[in-house]
Design a protein around this motif. Structure first.
Motif, short mmCIF file in Angstrom:
data_model
loop_
_atom_site.label_atom_id
_atom_site.label_comp_id
_atom_site.label_asym_id
_atom_site.label_seq_id
_atom_site.Cartn_x
_atom_site.Cartn_y
_atom_site.Cartn_z
N VAL A 61 0.83 -1.20 0.00
CA VAL A 61 0.00 0.00 0.00
C VAL A 61 0.87 1.25 0.00
CG1 VAL A 61 -1.63 1.35 1.39
CG2 VAL A 61 -2.00 -1.10 1.06
N ARG A 62 1.90 1.24 0.83
CA ARG A 62 2.78 2.40 0.89
C ARG A 62 3.52 2.61 -0.43
NH1 ARG A 62 5.36 1.84 7.00
NH2 ARG A 62 3.51 2.59 8.09
N LYS A 63 3.88 1.55 -1.09
CA LYS A 63 4.57 1.65 -2.38
C LYS A 63 3.64 2.28 -3.43
CE LYS A 63 7.35 -1.10 -5.53
NZ LYS A 63 7.85 -2.44 -5.83
N ILE A 64 2.40 1.87 -3.43
CA ILE A 64 1.44 2.43 -4.38
C ILE A 64 1.19 3.90 -4.08
CG2 ILE A 64 -0.99 2.37 -5.10
CD1 ILE A 64 -0.82 -0.68 -4.82
N VAL A 65 1.00 4.23 -2.81
CA VAL A 65 0.75 5.62 -2.42
C VAL A 65 1.94 6.50 -2.77
CG1 VAL A 65 0.40 7.15 -0.45
CG2 VAL A 65 -0.94 5.06 -0.64
N ALA A 66 3.15 5.99 -2.58
CA ALA A 66 4.35 6.77 -2.87
C ALA A 66 4.59 6.89 -4.37
CB ALA A 66 5.56 6.14 -2.19
N GLY A 67 3.90 6.07 -5.16
CA GLY A 67 4.10 6.11 -6.61
C GLY A 67 5.33 5.36 -7.04
N GLY A 68 5.83 4.51 -6.21
CA GLY A 68 7.05 3.77 -6.51
C GLY A 68 6.81 2.54 -7.33
N GLY A 69 6.15 2.66 -8.45
CA GLY A 69 5.97 1.53 -9.34
C GLY A 69 4.56 1.00 -9.35
N GLY A 70 3.85 1.08 -8.25
CA GLY A 70 2.50 0.52 -8.22
C GLY A 70 1.56 1.28 -9.12
N ALA A 71 1.44 2.59 -8.91
CA ALA A 71 0.52 3.39 -9.71
C ALA A 71 1.03 3.53 -11.12
CB ALA A 71 0.32 4.76 -9.06
N GLY A 72 2.34 3.69 -11.27
CA GLY A 72 2.92 3.81 -12.60
C GLY A 72 2.68 2.57 -13.43
N SER A 73 2.84 1.41 -12.80
CA SER A 73 2.63 0.19 -13.55
C SER A 73 1.16 0.02 -13.93
CB SER A 73 3.13 -1.02 -12.76
OG SER A 73 2.37 -1.21 -11.59
N LEU A 74 0.25 0.53 -13.10
CA LEU A 74 -1.17 0.47 -13.47
C LEU A 74 -1.43 1.34 -14.69
CD1 LEU A 74 -2.93 0.63 -9.98
CD2 LEU A 74 -2.73 -1.32 -11.50
N GLN A 75 -0.78 2.50 -14.74
CA GLN A 75 -0.94 3.37 -15.90
C GLN A 75 -0.33 2.71 -17.14
OE1 GLN A 75 0.83 7.01 -14.60
NE2 GLN A 75 -0.98 7.67 -13.46
N ASP A 76 0.81 2.06 -16.95
CA ASP A 76 1.44 1.35 -18.07
C ASP A 76 0.55 0.21 -18.56
OD1 ASP A 76 3.59 3.04 -17.79
OD2 ASP A 76 4.84 1.59 -16.71
N GLN A 77 -0.07 -0.49 -17.61
CA GLN A 77 -0.97 -1.58 -18.00
C GLN A 77 -2.16 -1.03 -18.78
OE1 GLN A 77 -2.09 -3.57 -14.38
NE2 GLN A 77 -0.44 -5.07 -14.54
N ALA A 78 -2.73 0.09 -18.30
CA ALA A 78 -3.87 0.69 -18.99
C ALA A 78 -3.47 1.12 -20.39
CB ALA A 78 -4.41 1.88 -18.19
N ALA A 79 -2.29 1.70 -20.55
CA ALA A 79 -1.82 2.11 -21.88
C ALA A 79 -1.64 0.88 -22.77
CB ALA A 79 -0.51 2.88 -21.76
N GLY A 80 -1.12 -0.19 -22.20
CA GLY A 80 -0.97 -1.42 -22.97
C GLY A 80 -2.31 -1.99 -23.40
N TYR A 81 -3.29 -1.92 -22.50
CA TYR A 81 -4.63 -2.41 -22.85
C TYR A 81 -5.25 -1.55 -23.96
CZ TYR A 81 -4.47 -5.41 -18.71
OH TYR A 81 -4.14 -6.36 -17.78
N ARG A 82 -5.02 -0.23 -23.89
CA ARG A 82 -5.54 0.63 -24.95
C ARG A 82 -4.91 0.28 -26.29
NH1 ARG A 82 -5.85 4.39 -20.69
NH2 ARG A 82 -3.72 5.12 -20.99
N GLN A 83 -3.62 0.00 -26.30
CA GLN A 83 -2.95 -0.40 -27.54
C GLN A 83 -3.51 -1.72 -28.05
OE1 GLN A 83 1.20 -0.45 -26.58
NE2 GLN A 83 1.47 1.75 -27.02
N ASP A 84 -3.74 -2.66 -27.14
CA ASP A 84 -4.33 -3.94 -27.53
C ASP A 84 -5.71 -3.74 -28.14
OD1 ASP A 84 -2.11 -5.28 -26.64
OD2 ASP A 84 -3.02 -5.97 -24.76
N ILE A 85 -6.51 -2.85 -27.54
CA ILE A 85 -7.85 -2.58 -28.06
C ILE A 85 -7.76 -2.00 -29.46
CG2 ILE A 85 -9.88 -1.09 -27.77
CD1 ILE A 85 -9.52 -1.51 -24.72
N LYS A 86 -6.86 -1.05 -29.67
CA LYS A 86 -6.70 -0.45 -31.01
C LYS A 86 -6.28 -1.51 -32.02
CE LYS A 86 -5.67 4.27 -29.63
NZ LYS A 86 -4.67 5.34 -29.58
N ARG A 87 -5.34 -2.39 -31.62
CA ARG A 87 -4.87 -3.44 -32.52
C ARG A 87 -6.02 -4.39 -32.86
NH1 ARG A 87 -3.67 -8.34 -31.49
NH2 ARG A 87 -3.47 -8.05 -29.26
N LEU A 88 -6.82 -4.76 -31.86
CA LEU A 88 -7.94 -5.66 -32.10
C LEU A 88 -9.03 -5.01 -32.96
CD1 LEU A 88 -8.20 -7.32 -28.58
CD2 LEU A 88 -7.45 -8.40 -30.70
#
Length: 160
Positions: A64-91
């Motif tokens: 929880v502290r890692k996510i709140v601090a932005g140490g990879g948790g939140a950033g990786s969620l944004q990266d995952q969302a961007a990856g999903y958007r790319q997958d949607i465009k490709r599909l």
């Protein structure tokens, strides 16, 4: 053999939830301070079940502290969302190509003689169709979803 005080560790679970909620460091000493009957930290560190509960709560708190601090948790969620958007465009692009290919095939069948020509073609591949149905790859109970086709104007002015 001694009877355990708080054998189900209900009070311990409540204390751990409180510490997590209040963002207080989870340690055996802090838990012992808050527990009503077990006042010694070793009562938590020497008991495997209690020690495991504390370790799990500590890991959860670190996550929880890692996510709140932005140490990879939140950033990786944004990266995952961007990856999903790319997958949607490709599909979506793949779907557009498939629809266009099917429309082209239908047009080719119409130009080659229509339904009778298609029937002659599929006679040779009846075994393939039967195999698809026997594998339940084509679900007869669920009708095929028809996708809306976009009308594409050809260079000669005809619609495809």
């Amino acid at each position: 053999m001694r009877l355990l005080l708080d054998p189900k560790n209900e009070e311990l679970a409540d204390i751990l939830n409180t510490l997590l909620t209040d963002n207080i460091d989870i340690t055996a000493r802090e838990v012992a301070r808050r527990h009503s009957t077990l006042k010694n930290p070793s009562a938590f560190t020497r008991n495997e079940a209690r020690s495991a509960l504390i370790a799990a709560a500590q890991a959860q708190q670190q996550g929880v502290r890692k996510i709140v601090a932005g140490g990879g948790g939140a950033g990786s969620l944004q990266d995952q969302a961007a990856g999903y958007r790319q997958d949607i465009k490709r599909l979506e692009a793949q779907l557009t190509h498939m629809v266009a290919a099917h429309a082209g095939l239908i047009r080719a069948v119409q130009m080659a003689g229509g339904g009778p020509a298609l029937e002659r073609f599929w006679r040779d591949y009846k075994a393939v169709g039967d195999a698809v149905h026997s594998l339940s790859a084509a679900n007869a109970e669920r009708p095929v979803t028809h996708l809306p086709l976009r009308v594409v104007k050809m260079s000669d002015g005809t619609a495809d």
